[in-house]
Design a protein around this motif. Structure first.
Motif, short mmCIF file in Angstrom:
data_model
loop_
_atom_site.label_atom_id
_atom_site.label_comp_id
_atom_site.label_asym_id
_atom_site.label_seq_id
_atom_site.Cartn_x
_atom_site.Cartn_y
_atom_site.Cartn_z
N SER A 55 0.84 -1.19 0.00
CA SER A 55 0.00 0.00 0.00
C SER A 55 0.88 1.25 0.00
O SER A 55 2.06 1.20 0.38
CB SER A 55 -0.94 0.02 1.21
OG SER A 55 -0.23 0.02 2.41
N PHE A 56 0.30 2.33 -0.44
CA PHE A 56 0.94 3.64 -0.45
C PHE A 56 0.35 4.41 0.72
O PHE A 56 -0.84 4.24 1.03
CB PHE A 56 0.62 4.34 -1.78
CG PHE A 56 1.15 5.73 -1.90
CD1 PHE A 56 2.49 5.96 -2.13
CD2 PHE A 56 0.30 6.82 -1.78
CE1 PHE A 56 2.98 7.24 -2.23
CE2 PHE A 56 0.77 8.11 -1.89
CZ PHE A 56 2.12 8.32 -2.12
N TYR A 57 1.14 5.23 1.40
CA TYR A 57 0.57 6.02 2.50
C TYR A 57 1.00 7.48 2.38
O TYR A 57 2.06 7.81 1.88
CB TYR A 57 0.95 5.46 3.88
CG TYR A 57 2.40 5.60 4.26
CD1 TYR A 57 2.86 6.75 4.89
CD2 TYR A 57 3.31 4.59 4.01
CE1 TYR A 57 4.19 6.89 5.25
CE2 TYR A 57 4.64 4.71 4.38
CZ TYR A 57 5.07 5.86 4.99
OH TYR A 57 6.38 6.00 5.34
N LEU A 58 0.12 8.34 2.85
CA LEU A 58 0.38 9.76 3.01
C LEU A 58 0.29 10.06 4.49
O LEU A 58 -0.53 9.45 5.19
CB LEU A 58 -0.65 10.60 2.25
CG LEU A 58 -0.67 10.42 0.74
CD1 LEU A 58 -1.89 11.11 0.15
CD2 LEU A 58 0.60 10.98 0.13
N MET A 59 1.10 10.97 4.99
CA MET A 59 1.06 11.29 6.41
C MET A 59 1.24 12.78 6.62
O MET A 59 1.88 13.47 5.84
CB MET A 59 2.10 10.51 7.20
CG MET A 59 3.56 10.84 6.95
SD MET A 59 4.26 12.21 7.89
CE MET A 59 4.06 11.64 9.53
N ALA A 60 0.64 13.25 7.71
CA ALA A 60 0.81 14.63 8.16
C ALA A 60 0.83 14.60 9.68
O ALA A 60 0.13 13.79 10.30
CB ALA A 60 -0.31 15.51 7.66
N GLY A 61 1.63 15.45 10.27
CA GLY A 61 1.73 15.47 11.72
C GLY A 61 2.04 16.86 12.25
O GLY A 61 2.58 17.71 11.54
N ILE A 118 5.75 3.75 1.08
CA ILE A 118 5.21 2.46 0.67
C ILE A 118 5.24 1.53 1.88
O ILE A 118 6.21 1.51 2.64
CB ILE A 118 6.07 1.85 -0.47
CG1 ILE A 118 6.07 2.75 -1.70
CG2 ILE A 118 5.63 0.44 -0.81
CD1 ILE A 118 4.75 2.81 -2.43
N THR A 119 4.18 0.75 2.04
CA THR A 119 4.10 -0.25 3.10
C THR A 119 4.04 -1.63 2.46
O THR A 119 3.30 -1.86 1.51
CB THR A 119 2.85 -0.04 3.97
OG1 THR A 119 2.95 1.23 4.60
CG2 THR A 119 2.72 -1.12 5.03
N ASP A 122 7.64 -0.27 6.52
CA ASP A 122 7.41 0.99 5.82
C ASP A 122 8.72 1.54 5.28
O ASP A 122 9.76 1.44 5.93
CB ASP A 122 6.82 2.04 6.76
CG ASP A 122 5.45 1.68 7.29
OD1 ASP A 122 4.68 1.04 6.54
OD2 ASP A 122 5.15 2.04 8.44
N PHE A 123 8.66 2.14 4.10
CA PHE A 123 9.78 2.86 3.52
C PHE A 123 9.23 4.16 2.96
O PHE A 123 8.30 4.13 2.16
CB PHE A 123 10.48 2.05 2.43
CG PHE A 123 11.68 2.74 1.87
CD1 PHE A 123 12.86 2.81 2.60
CD2 PHE A 123 11.64 3.32 0.63
CE1 PHE A 123 13.97 3.45 2.09
CE2 PHE A 123 12.75 3.97 0.10
CZ PHE A 123 13.92 4.03 0.84
N PHE A 173 12.74 4.20 7.39
CA PHE A 173 12.57 2.75 7.31
C PHE A 173 11.95 2.35 8.65
O PHE A 173 12.51 2.66 9.70
CB PHE A 173 13.90 2.04 7.10
CG PHE A 173 13.75 0.55 7.07
CD1 PHE A 173 13.18 -0.08 5.97
CD2 PHE A 173 14.17 -0.21 8.13
CE1 PHE A 173 13.03 -1.46 5.95
CE2 PHE A 173 14.02 -1.59 8.11
CZ PHE A 173 13.44 -2.22 7.02
N GLY A 174 10.79 1.72 8.61
CA GLY A 174 10.10 1.41 9.84
C GLY A 174 9.49 0.03 9.86
O GLY A 174 9.22 -0.57 8.82
#
Length: 184
Positions: free
Chosen positions: A86-92, A127-128, A138-139, A178-179
């Motif tokens: 999957s693709f991810y978008l994040m905001a914090g 990307i996950t 995650d990368f 990298f997670g």
């Protein structure tokens, strides 16, 4: 560092920028529905160092050192690509604390140290790869704005015999991530 207070010495001249690598963080979160995740994240302290100079005193470089840490609340949106990817978008948004020190020319010409707390924001994408039902890798990349920092005034005697110099900067980070995630 082009906002550093160094009156009467010409214009700002860029120098070197370095940071300590790698950095680490811990987070805990909750999955909301099928596509959203919210998490609280603590990023471990890390250091960075920057140099700058002036067009008049070309051999008298300013050195500013920062040790910073931050805590953020992040929102992630997962977009499935395949069954495993999957693709991810994040905001914090959160807060950062930076301790700033520095010197000019050599280590005996120190600026007083200072500590600042700033509102911090970050945005990113990645990307996950899901490794079964409970594990994922995650990368990704994220951009972080840590806000402004500044040292105290000069504690050495300058040409004008004044304490009127100060190191200032605005900290931005570009991180490759990298997670590993474990889901209960």
């Amino acid at each position: 560092m082009n906002t550093s207070l160094r009156p009467g010495v010409g214009h700002y001249v860029n120098g070197r920028e370095t940071a300590s690598y790698p950095a680490g963080s811990f987070s805990i979160g909750e999955k909301i529905g099928s596509y959203w995740r919210v998490e609280a994240e603590y990023i471990l302290p890390r250091g960075s160092e920057y140099t700058s100079g002036s067009s008049i005193f070309t051999t008298s470089l300013n050195h500013i050192k920062n040790k910073k840490q931050r805590v953020t609340l992040n929102l992630n949106r997962d977009i499935p690509l395949t069954k495993l990817d999957s693709f991810y978008l994040m905001a914090g948004v959160g807060a950062s604390i930076a301790r700033t020190t520095g010197w000019q020319g050599n280590l005996t010409r120190r600026f007083a140290s200072s500590q600042s707390t700033n509102v911090t924001y970050q945005v990113g994408a990645g990307i996950t790869r899901h490794l079964g039902q409970h594990h994922a890798i995650d990368f990704g990349y994220r951009f972080i704005d840590l806000g402004g920092v500044q040292s105290g005034l000069n504690s050495f005697t300058n040409v004008r015999k004044l304490q009127d110099e100060q190191l200032r900067g605005h900290l931005y980070l570009h991180e490759v991530l990298f997670g590993y995630r474990f889901t209960l």
